[in-house]
Motif scaffolding. Sequence first.
Motif, short mmCIF file in Angstrom:
data_model
loop_
_atom_site.label_atom_id
_atom_site.label_comp_id
_atom_site.label_asym_id
_atom_site.label_seq_id
_atom_site.Cartn_x
_atom_site.Cartn_y
_atom_site.Cartn_z
N ASP A 1 -0.41 -11.13 4.99
CA ASP A 1 -0.19 -11.07 3.55
C ASP A 1 -0.96 -9.93 2.88
O ASP A 1 -0.58 -9.48 1.80
N SER A 2 -2.01 -9.46 3.52
CA SER A 2 -2.76 -8.35 2.94
C SER A 2 -1.95 -7.06 2.93
O SER A 2 -2.32 -6.10 2.25
N GLN B 1 -2.84 -4.36 0.12
CA GLN B 1 -3.60 -3.21 0.58
C GLN B 1 -2.72 -2.00 0.82
O GLN B 1 -2.94 -0.93 0.26
N ILE B 2 -1.69 -2.17 1.64
CA ILE B 2 -0.87 -1.03 2.04
C ILE B 2 0.21 -0.72 1.00
O ILE B 2 0.48 0.43 0.69
N ALA B 3 0.86 -1.76 0.48
CA ALA B 3 1.93 -1.57 -0.51
C ALA B 3 1.51 -2.17 -1.85
O ALA B 3 2.28 -2.86 -2.52
N SER B 4 0.30 -1.89 -2.23
CA SER B 4 -0.27 -2.48 -3.44
C SER B 4 0.56 -2.17 -4.68
O SER B 4 0.98 -1.03 -4.89
N GLY B 5 0.80 -3.21 -5.49
CA GLY B 5 1.51 -3.05 -6.74
C GLY B 5 3.01 -3.18 -6.64
O GLY B 5 3.72 -3.13 -7.66
N TYR B 6 3.56 -3.37 -5.43
CA TYR B 6 5.00 -3.42 -5.25
C TYR B 6 5.51 -4.77 -4.73
O TYR B 6 6.68 -5.11 -4.92
N GLY C 1 -11.55 -4.48 15.41
CA GLY C 1 -11.85 -4.49 13.98
C GLY C 1 -11.07 -5.56 13.25
O GLY C 1 -10.07 -6.07 13.74
N ASN C 2 -11.56 -5.91 12.06
CA ASN C 2 -10.84 -6.89 11.24
C ASN C 2 -9.61 -6.24 10.61
O ASN C 2 -9.32 -5.06 10.84
N GLU C 3 -8.88 -7.02 9.81
CA GLU C 3 -7.61 -6.52 9.28
C GLU C 3 -7.81 -5.26 8.45
O GLU C 3 -7.05 -4.30 8.57
N THR C 4 -8.81 -5.24 7.60
CA THR C 4 -9.06 -4.07 6.76
C THR C 4 -9.40 -2.85 7.60
O THR C 4 -8.92 -1.73 7.34
N GLU C 5 -10.21 -3.04 8.64
CA GLU C 5 -10.58 -1.92 9.51
C GLU C 5 -9.36 -1.40 10.28
O GLU C 5 -9.25 -0.20 10.56
#
Length: 275
Positions: free
Chosen positions: A102-103, A107-112, A81-85
């Motif tokens: 960098d995602s 994605q995982i630590a969004s907003g921080y 799968g791709n990075e998001t998957e």
Amino acid sequence: MRRFLPVALSALFLVTLVAGCGDQGESSTDGEGGNTYEITMTSFDNASTVACQLGTKFADLVSEKSDGRIQINFHTDATLGNETEQYDLIKSGEIQICYFADSFGSQIASGYDPTIIPFLFTSIEDVEAVFDSPLGEAIENAAYENGNVRLLGLSRRSPRLLTASKEITSPEELEGLKLRVPEIQAWVTVWNSMGANCTVVSWSETYSALQTGVVDGQENPIDNIYANKIYEVNKYIMQTEHLQSVNHWCVNADFWDANGPCGSGDSDLLFPGSC
């Protein structure tokens, strides 16, 4: 400062997993009555990139230091799968280990995580200092709460560079450039503000998007550019170094909490004072 050290981490997995592996991962009994363990690790990168070579070395060391009792099955080239998957796979525990680029911060630590904002940091040391600060602890906590992953450490990437079908010598020449970017809103905002016309394209489709003219340019570390032969479809490379970048090596939190330094078995004896 958090660093990904293959030898140290290999030893950690050897001790904790052989001492007492939990329910996640696959185990069996070998002919001599000992348990063997299989762990799945993934990457969306080309197998020849520096990060994948690091992952391969890590898997080899784990096998070597456990006398073959712990096998890490490393799947590269986005075969799972791709990075998001892969976010979904590691969150659910279907895979145990993965690194994110960098995602991770979007994605995982969004907003921080401010380290994903282009042109903000001028050195990799400044980026590492963020993760070695209270803000870094907040990023790790957000990753645990939102993504069900533990951040084990970081590995340096080379700075991101801009490639294009034409030479770009000033920000003004970005006007109208159809630029491929991943699904990171901060990048879309920054590049569009300088006149580019951003299009979100998955990394696996970037080569063909450049080849067919869907986009005119893209940006990536030099080893990604080389490994994926971007030079065949983009004649020019600009040494923008607009993002000082790291890979974030993560492990499924349920797997780690059961088997890591504070997990089941003799963890506290093996890692005194760590729990």
